[in-house]
Design a protein around this motif. Structure first.
Motif, PDB file in Angstrom:
ATOM      1  N   MET A   1      15.570   3.373   6.121  1.00 25.50           N
ATOM      2  CA  MET A   1      14.936   3.773   4.858  1.00 25.50           C
ATOM      3  C   MET A   1      15.431   5.130   4.358  1.00 25.50           C
TER       4      MET A   1
ATOM      5  N   PHE B   1       7.990  -3.064   7.383  1.00 31.42           N
ATOM      6  CA  PHE B   1       8.352  -1.713   6.959  1.00 31.42           C
ATOM      7  C   PHE B   1       7.638  -0.700   7.854  1.00 31.42           C
TER       8      PHE B   1
ATOM      9  N   ILE C   1       4.992   3.628   2.866  1.00 33.39           N
ATOM     10  CA  ILE C   1       5.491   2.261   2.675  1.00 33.39           C
ATOM     11  C   ILE C   1       4.364   1.229   2.559  1.00 33.39           C
TER      12      ILE C   1
ATOM     13  N   ALA D   1      14.349   0.056  -1.749  1.00 29.30           N
ATOM     14  CA  ALA D   1      14.655  -0.587  -0.468  1.00 29.30           C
ATOM     15  C   ALA D   1      15.020  -2.057  -0.667  1.00 29.30           C
TER      16      ALA D   1
END
Length: 482
Positions: free
Chosen positions: A401, A434, A439, A472
């Motif tokens: 990330m 995630f 997130i 993402a």
């Protein structure tokens, strides 16, 4: 809020619900919207576990913890937030969030939609019949014309260990409602409750030791998720011990320090111990034996949430053991309420096909969850291992990330990871996971992709705003095509 009721009466409704937590409330809301009469039975607070001892108080505790941690990663702000948290102020806000453990507002809402509340312990007397033993000895017998829904939830399980009963251990209830910070907190268990409460109480000043029987934290998620969370907790000073088993708990006279004895003779000392070691259904004393079911058991249901072998009994939420999450229980309640109403009317065809109006398909294919740890963790659908066990031909696509532009703006030194699991035969996403700061808000977009079975080719046209963490998705799609 206590109600004055008749000393002994029989009552008849279209639907009777046992348990007035979020799940039971959603069932009666749906059937009342369909024009059916409904009664709800509750022995504790209207609003249930989530409102007073789980979701709401735990997140009230965790929000300032995570906000402070995020602020410390922002240039120009970190020096302003290096002081300790004001635990008393956080506790006061938590108490406000749970209404100081009163349920007047929830009662008023049920009143407003025309649902009769019966305070007391409800037990099945037989098919479609429920007895309520009230708090002042009053007795009511409720008959349901169409359905009874068991929405009694689950409770924390304490293992059978020498000395534990006299050691005054915490369960999730005490951990979310305590107004005192223990100097040393031992957390037994590495699941969601253990991780969230270790995160919170460490931030309030407790020295935290986690004792985990398995190999890591958050074992039901992708392995990298628990690894990130464990690394962060360890970096902040928590002591995480995996592969250990507790054999006894010692606390002389129920006061003073507590000693947790481990297999092999080692031990850990603390001021309080939290056991976060699983849940059991609250079905042990609701009269299941009167209808041929085993007391204390999880209840097996079809996708309309109707108990197997019956045409009138429903089990919704934790009691069916499909997905022990409040939001998933509320989803089930919407499905069950619609199915009850359709069957009651007899004129409306049920749609029990996958993703149909009366089928809780998401329980199998798209259960979302956020763990409010630091960093946050979130997942929906199948993990790589689950997809492979189910026989799918899949590919896991991974992303650091920190390679997302928005991550560096969200926090300096951002650390996180994302994975999507792609069905190679259909080119749709079966699951996504995630871990990283902030997130938790990404998981719903993943949920939409999984539930909608959106083809990868179409997802290319879902353009993420720049520069956000949602970029993402673009990076994952690029990695899949490469």
């Amino acid at each position: 809020m206590t109600r004055t009721v008749e000393s002994e009466h029989e009552h008849e409704y279209d639907v009777v619900v046992l348990g007035a937590g979020p799940v039971g409330e959603n069932v009666v809301d749906r059937v009342r919207a369909a024009g059916l009469s409904a009664a709800i039975v509750e022995s504790e607070l209207i609003g249930g576990e989530c409102s007073y001892w789980a979701c709401m108080p735990s997140k009230a505790l965790l929000r300032p913890v995570i906000a402070r941690s995020d602020a410390r990663k922002v240039a120009g702000l970190r020096q302003s937030v290096y002081g300790p948290l004001d635990a008393l102020e956080v506790f006061a806000h938590r108490d406000e969030v749970v209404g100081d453990w009163t349920d007047d507002g929830q009662v008023d809402w049920l009143d407003s939609i025309g649902v009769r509340i019966f305070r007391g312990h409800g037990r099945l007397l037989g098919p479609r019949r429920v007895e309520v033993a009230g708090p002042e000895g009053e007795r009511h017998v409720l008959t349901a014309r169409h359905a009874v829904a068991v929405c009694t939830g689950s409770r924390a399980v304490l293992p059978d260990l020498p000395g534990l009963s006299g050691a005054r251990p915490w369960t999730s209830r005490e951990a979310t409602s305590s107004d005192r910070v223990p100097g040393r907190l031992i957390v037994v268990g590495g699941g969601v409750v253990g991780v969230e409460m270790a995160t919170a109480w460490h931030a309030f000043g407790s020295k935290v030791t986690m004792l985990v029987r398995g190999g890591g934290l958050l074992p039901r998620m992708e392995p990298f998720v628990g690894e990130h969370v464990a690394a962060a907790l360890t970096a902040r000073g928590a002591d995480i011990r995996t592969g250990v088993s507790v054999t006894a708990v010692v606390r002389d006279g129920g006061t003073g320090p507590v000693t947790v004895v481990l297999e092999g003779g080692d031990h850990v000392e603390g001021d309080q111990v939290l056991f976060a070691t699983g849940r059991a259904p609250r079905t042990e004393d609701i009269g299941l034996e009167k209808v041929g079911l085993k007391p204390g058991s999880w209840l097996d249901v079809d996708d309309s949430l109707r108990v197997t072998g019956t045409d009138w009994l429903y089990a919704v939420g934790d009691v069916n053991h499909r997905a022990l999450l409040t939001h998933q229980g509320k989803y089930q309640a919407r499905i069950a309420g619609g199915a009850i109403a359709a069957r009651a009317k007899g004129t409306e065809a049920l749609d029990e096909s996958n993703w149909g109006a009366h089928a809780a398909t998401a329980d199998h294919a798209a259960v979302p969850q956020v763990v409010f740890s630091d960093p946050e963790a979130a997942a929906v659908g199948l993990s790589l291992a689950e997809a492979e066990r189910a026989g799918h031909r899949v590919r896991a696509v991974d992303l650091d990330m920190s390679h997302v532009a928005g991550a560096g703006l969200y926090a300096q030194g951002y650390r996180g990871h994302a994975r999507m699991v792609v069905d190679l035969d259909r080119e749709v996403i079966l699951g996504a996971s995630f871990v990283g700061p902030g997130i938790g808000e990404l998981v719903h977009s993943a949920t939409v992709a999984v539930v909608g079975e959106v083809p990868i080719a179409r997802l290319w046209h879902a353009v993420p705003s720049y520069p956000t963490l949602s970029e993402a998705w673009l990076r994952l799609l690029e990695a899949y095509r490469s």
